[in-house]
Design a protein around this motif. Structure first.
Motif, mmCIF file in Angstrom:
data_model
loop_
_atom_site.group_PDB
_atom_site.id
_atom_site.type_symbol
_atom_site.label_atom_id
_atom_site.label_comp_id
_atom_site.label_asym_id
_atom_site.label_seq_id
_atom_site.Cartn_x
_atom_site.Cartn_y
_atom_site.Cartn_z
ATOM 1 N N ASN A 27 0.835 -1.200 0.000
ATOM 2 C CA ASN A 27 0.000 0.000 0.000
ATOM 3 C C ASN A 27 0.877 1.261 0.000
ATOM 4 O O ASN A 27 0.623 2.204 -0.752
ATOM 5 C CB ASN A 27 -0.937 -0.010 1.209
ATOM 6 N N ALA A 28 1.913 1.269 0.829
ATOM 7 C CA ALA A 28 2.826 2.418 0.883
ATOM 8 C C ALA A 28 3.532 2.605 -0.454
ATOM 9 O O ALA A 28 3.688 3.734 -0.941
ATOM 10 C CB ALA A 28 3.842 2.233 2.009
ATOM 11 N N ARG A 29 3.951 1.506 -1.065
ATOM 12 C CA ARG A 29 4.611 1.572 -2.371
ATOM 13 C C ARG A 29 3.669 2.138 -3.424
ATOM 14 O O ARG A 29 4.037 3.012 -4.210
ATOM 15 C CB ARG A 29 5.095 0.185 -2.799
ATOM 16 N N LEU A 30 2.431 1.667 -3.409
ATOM 17 C CA LEU A 30 1.454 2.144 -4.389
ATOM 18 C C LEU A 30 1.094 3.616 -4.160
ATOM 19 O O LEU A 30 0.913 4.373 -5.116
ATOM 20 C CB LEU A 30 0.202 1.269 -4.349
ATOM 21 N N GLU A 31 0.994 4.025 -2.915
ATOM 22 C CA GLU A 31 0.710 5.437 -2.622
ATOM 23 C C GLU A 31 1.856 6.331 -3.115
ATOM 24 O O GLU A 31 1.615 7.414 -3.652
ATOM 25 C CB GLU A 31 0.472 5.641 -1.131
ATOM 26 N N ALA A 35 1.628 9.222 -5.999
ATOM 27 C CA ALA A 35 2.140 10.581 -5.819
ATOM 28 C C ALA A 35 3.086 10.960 -6.958
ATOM 29 O O ALA A 35 3.026 12.075 -7.485
ATOM 30 C CB ALA A 35 2.842 10.702 -4.472
ATOM 31 N N GLU A 36 3.967 10.025 -7.355
ATOM 32 C CA GLU A 36 4.875 10.277 -8.476
ATOM 33 C C GLU A 36 4.094 10.551 -9.755
ATOM 34 O O GLU A 36 4.406 11.479 -10.502
ATOM 35 C CB GLU A 36 5.785 9.072 -8.714
ATOM 36 N N LEU A 37 3.077 9.738 -10.000
ATOM 37 C CA LEU A 37 2.291 9.897 -11.219
ATOM 38 C C LEU A 37 1.475 11.177 -11.189
ATOM 39 O O LEU A 37 1.317 11.845 -12.227
ATOM 40 C CB LEU A 37 1.400 8.671 -11.434
ATOM 41 N N ARG A 40 3.802 13.884 -12.098
ATOM 42 C CA ARG A 40 4.094 13.830 -13.539
ATOM 43 C C ARG A 40 2.922 14.387 -14.348
ATOM 44 O O ARG A 40 3.124 15.114 -15.320
ATOM 45 C CB ARG A 40 4.391 12.382 -13.946
ATOM 46 N N VAL A 41 1.712 14.059 -13.937
ATOM 47 C CA VAL A 41 0.528 14.578 -14.634
ATOM 48 C C VAL A 41 0.498 16.097 -14.536
ATOM 49 O O VAL A 41 0.259 16.797 -15.524
ATOM 50 C CB VAL A 41 -0.768 13.960 -14.065
ATOM 51 N N GLN A 42 0.762 16.633 -13.353
ATOM 52 C CA GLN A 42 0.767 18.087 -13.185
ATOM 53 C C GLN A 42 1.858 18.733 -14.035
ATOM 54 O O GLN A 42 1.642 19.776 -14.653
ATOM 55 C CB GLN A 42 0.954 18.449 -11.708
#
Length: 96
Positions: A27-31, A35-37, A40-42
Motif C-alpha cells: 500500500n505504501a509503495r502504491l501510494e 504521488a509520483e504519477l 508527472r501529470v501536473q
C-alpha cells in the motif's frame, strides 16, 4: 490437555500478521507511485498549457509578420502604380 489448537492459532495469527505487513508495505509503495504519477501529470499539464500559450503566441506573431509583409507589398505596389500613372501622365503631356 493438548495445546495443539493454541499452536495452530498462533501460526494463523502470525500468517495474518505477515500478510498485513506485506499489504501495508505494498500500500505504501502504491501510494508513493500514485504521488509520483500525480506529480508527472501536473508537470505534463503545465507543459501542455505552456505549449498551447507559446503555440498561440507563435501563431499570432507569424500572422502579424505576414500581415506586415503583405501591407508593405501592397504599399509598394500602390507606390509603383502611382509612380507609373504619374510618369504616364507626365510623358503623355510632354509628348503632346
Amino acid at each position: 490437555m493438548s495445546t495443539t489448537w493454541l499452536r495452530e492459532l498462533e501460526e494463523k495469527v502470525q500468517e495474518a500478521a505477515d500478510r498485513l505487513r506485506h499489504q501495508r508495505a505494498e500500500n505504501a509503495r502504491l501510494e508513493a507511485r500514485i504521488a509520483e504519477l500525480d506529480d508527472r501529470v501536473q508537470e505534463l499539464e503545465s507543459q501542455l498549457a505552456q505549449t498551447d500559450d507559446s503555440g498561440e503566441a507563435a501563431w499570432t506573431q507569424e500572422r502579424e509578420e505576414i500581415r506586415g509583409r503583405v501591407e508593405k507589398l501592397a504599399q509598394h505596389l500602390g507606390d509603383l502604380l502611382s509612380d507609373d500613372g504619374a510618369e504616364t501622365d507626365g510623358e503623355g503631356q510632354a509628348d503632346d
